[in-house]
Design a protein around this motif. Structure first.
Motif, PDB file in Angstrom:
ATOM      1  N   UNK A   1       0.834  -1.203   0.000  1.00 13.83           N
ATOM      2  CA  UNK A   1       0.000   0.000   0.000  1.00 13.83           C
ATOM      3  C   UNK A   1       0.869   1.253   0.000  1.00 13.83           C
ATOM      4  N   UNK A   2       1.984   1.202   0.716  1.00 18.16           N
ATOM      5  CA  UNK A   2       2.998   2.269   0.695  1.00 18.16           C
ATOM      6  C   UNK A   2       4.364   1.602   0.630  1.00 18.16           C
ATOM      7  N   UNK A   3       5.263   2.177  -0.176  1.00 25.33           N
ATOM      8  CA  UNK A   3       6.594   1.591  -0.306  1.00 25.33           C
ATOM      9  C   UNK A   3       7.631   2.702  -0.347  1.00 25.33           C
TER      10      UNK A   3
ATOM     11  N   UNK B   1      -3.790  10.819  -7.576  1.00 25.49           N
ATOM     12  CA  UNK B   1      -3.305   9.616  -8.239  1.00 25.49           C
ATOM     13  C   UNK B   1      -4.448   8.678  -8.513  1.00 25.49           C
ATOM     14  N   UNK B   2      -4.203   7.619  -9.236  1.00 24.48           N
ATOM     15  CA  UNK B   2      -5.269   6.665  -9.556  1.00 24.48           C
ATOM     16  C   UNK B   2      -5.743   5.916  -8.315  1.00 24.48           C
TER      17      UNK B   2
ATOM     18  N   UNK C   1      -5.533   7.245   0.496  1.00 28.00           N
ATOM     19  CA  UNK C   1      -6.289   7.090   1.740  1.00 28.00           C
ATOM     20  C   UNK C   1      -5.455   6.401   2.799  1.00 28.00           C
ATOM     21  N   UNK C   2      -4.536   5.535   2.374  1.00 25.03           N
ATOM     22  CA  UNK C   2      -3.648   4.863   3.327  1.00 25.03           C
ATOM     23  C   UNK C   2      -2.825   5.877   4.107  1.00 25.03           C
TER      24      UNK C   2
ATOM     25  N   UNK D   1       0.977   3.325  -7.038  1.00 22.69           N
ATOM     26  CA  UNK D   1       1.468   2.073  -6.457  1.00 22.69           C
ATOM     27  C   UNK D   1       2.200   2.283  -5.132  1.00 22.69           C
ATOM     28  N   UNK D   2       1.666   3.173  -4.301  1.00 14.88           N
ATOM     29  CA  UNK D   2       2.237   3.382  -2.982  1.00 14.88           C
ATOM     30  C   UNK D   2       3.502   4.214  -2.957  1.00 14.88           C
TER      31      UNK D   2
END
Length: 597
Positions: free
Chosen positions: A371-373, A389-390, A396-397, A565-566
């Motif tokens: 979710x986050x990187x 972002x998409x 939201x994370x 993508x995080x």
């Protein structure tokens, strides 16, 4: 549905304890009421003792029935009346005391379980359905109430009658008592053997009831979606399957309990009949008086009845033990998000400086999808930052990590230089105002829904916040204005009205950190313009994070962070990001071209 299947599998794989000792978990809730327990025990002992004196009076009446002095016989009958009166008073007192104790303890248990669950992180609710939690708080505690207010006191009373009756039987006729004791092992064996099976089935039954309750709660809370997709038949079948499984489990429990009851009662009363036959022969032979035989028979019946009652109550205790285990599971449930043992204070005054330092995170339900990187972001105090972002980019994370609904797998999240994990959660949440993507509306008045943001706010402050959020006009159009009930989950309001209530709530909170997660997504153009002006004004001097798909709402942000993508893939102002011709420029072309068309 997958989560339900996993819950069911986990439920079936449990290794049920086979000891009634699970009820010992109720001790911490009983100990504060020692005086009440002592009084109830005293009343219980009184009723048991009085019950055991009645056969003595009966023996005296029978053995002295032909005595010429009628006064002696009258005294025996008067004594029997006094004993009866004491028994009635003691029984009423026992009922009042144990019922009060049961209600008090169950209320404490319900409060303790709710207090524990309400503070659990979302990770906990990914493992268990809300309906199942509610079932445990209601159905399981009702079982415990029945046990404390009825079963335990009846069990203790019958245990006293069993012990006292056995002693008095021995005093009346050691020979007949010895014969009675020969059948005791035959009674105990089925109680222990079938009791273990009964307890396992009782727990399974409660689990299925909770499963059924969970499905009903989920379906009813989403009834419009169920009906819109014509899913009523499948939903009925799903609920019916869980309910049928609960019934089948109950059938097995009832069957085992019925068999145990039949065996115990048959053995007990067969023994009584045999002993009575032998006693009758002793009376004929002059070895025992008729009164003594009647006394012995009454005590035998009392002891047999006590054993039969104990076997019945054993089943109730087994069910309550299962219910207690389920409640203890909630009380002892682990939560990966906990307050630290030695929390740090938040610096005062709060400026709202936020940092994400190399944060990695995956949702427990989706462990293979980051979710986050390596997420690094510094939001300066008073800055307005938009996250775009998409879908699934992790926007939201970021909000959820700031609220510490989850902890990162790696890295830290800091507020004013202090890591969120080093503070109590309510410490930093008090300085944040959140408008979620799906506004939460409570089944109360419009006024109280807004006041949820700050419980000590005056009516004037509530109405001022509603005006700023462009909610005043539609609230006044409701039948009772601000005092109008909006229904469960705000069913009386439109999506845009719910969102404006949520925005008014955040405005009323007046917190130094403002979190807006798609806060204007459900508003029409006119309301959005009014709310956007309110948000712009509210954001002045505050740290504001805006999550938005509609780029028109974030053009004025101090900084726009583009996520995919995080990860952060671009940062800048609206104009600079459009000029870069990257992901943001592509999203902008899609949206603004569509709007122009």
């Amino acid at each position: 549905m997958a989560r339900n299947a996993a819950t069911t599998a986990e439920m079936r794989d449990r290794d049920p304890s086979k000891r009634i000792g699970a009820l010992a978990a109720l001790a911490p809730f009983l100990m504060p009421y020692k005086a009440l327990m002592a009084a109830a025990t005293a009343a219980l002992v009184l009723t048991a003792a009085v019950s055991l004196t009645l056969p003595l009076a009966v023996r005296r009446v029978i053995d002295n029935f032909n005595v010429e002095q009628g006064a002696i016989l009258d005294r025996y009958f008067m004594a029997a009346l006094v004993i009866t009166a004491l028994l009635a008073v003691g029984t009423g007192l026992r009922y009042a005391l144990v019922t009060k104790l049961g209600e008090r303890v169950v209320a404490d248990i319900r409060r303790a379980v709710f207090d524990r669950v309400i503070g659990m992180s979302p990770v906990f609710f990914e493992r268990i359905m809300t309906g199942e939690v509610l079932s445990r708080i209601t159905t399981d505690t009702t079982l415990i109430l029945s046990v404390i207010s009825t079963s335990i006191s009846v069990a203790l009373r019958n245990a006293l009658i069993f012990a006292g009756g056995l002693v008095l039987m021995l005093a009346t006729s050691p020979k007949l008592t010895g014969l009675v004791l020969l059948i005791v092992p035959l009674i105990i064996v089925p109680i222990i053997t079938l009791g273990r099976r009964l307890r396992s089935l009782s727990r399974d039954n409660q689990d299925w009831i909770a499963q059924s309750s969970g499905k009903a709660s989920e379906a009813l809370l989403s009834v419009q979606a169920v009906q819109a997709f014509t899913h009523e038949t499948a939903t009925r079948a799903d609920f019916g399957a869980a309910t049928e499984a609960s019934y089948q489990s109950a059938r097995q429990r009832i069957r085992v309990r019925a068999v145990m009851t039949v065996i115990v009662i048959f053995l007990v009363f067969t023994g009584v009949v045999c002993v009575l036959w032998i006693g009758a022969r002793d009376v004929r032979g002059g070895d025992m008086s008729a009164g003594a035989l009647v006394q012995f028979v009454i005590y035998s019946v009392m002891v047999a009845g006590a054993v039969g009652a104990l076997s019945e109550i054993w089943g109730e205790l087994q069910r309550a033990a299962g219910a207690t285990e389920r409640l203890v599971e909630l009380l002892g449930a682990s939560d990966p998000v906990e307050d630290p043992a030695a929390p740090l204070p938040l610096p005062s005054p709060v400026t709202g400086d936020i940092r994400f330092e190399n944060v990695d995170f995956v949702y427990p339900a989706r462990p293979d999808v980051p979710a986050l990187h390596e997420f690094d972001l510094h939001i300066r105090a008073g800055e307005t930052v938009a996250l775009v972002g998409p879908s699934g980019a992790g926007k939201t994370t970021v909000i959820q990590m700031l609220q510490r609904f989850y902890d990162p797998l790696a890295g830290r999240v800091l507020l004013d230089g202090v890591a969120l994990s080093d503070m109590r959660r309510d410490t930093f949440r008090r300085v944040m105002a959140l408008v979620p993507q799906d506004p939460v509306i409570f089944a109360t008045s419009a006024r109280e829904n807004i006041r949820f943001g700050r419980l000590d706010a005056s009516d004037a402050e509530v109405e001022a916040a509603a005006r700023t959020a462009a909610a005043h006009e539609f609230i006044m159009a409701l039948p009772e204005g601000y005092d109008s009930q909006v229904g469960e989950r705000g069913v009386m309001l439109s999506g845009g009205q719910k969102q404006r209530i949520a925005i008014a709530r955040a405005i009323l909170r007046d917190a130094p950190v403002l979190l807006l997660d798609e806060a204007t997504s459900a508003l029409d153009a006119e309301s959005e313009r009014a709310v956007q002006l309110a948000v712009d004004k509210l954001a002045e001097g505050r740290t504001t994070i805006i999550v938005a798909h509609r780029l028109a709402t974030v053009k004025k942000a101090d900084r726009i962070v583009v996520m995919e993508d995080g990860r952060i893939v671009a940062t800048g102002t609206h104009d600079s990001l459009v000029a870069e011709d990257g992901l943001y420029a592509r999203l902008a072309r899609l949206q603004f071209t569509s709007q122009a068309a």
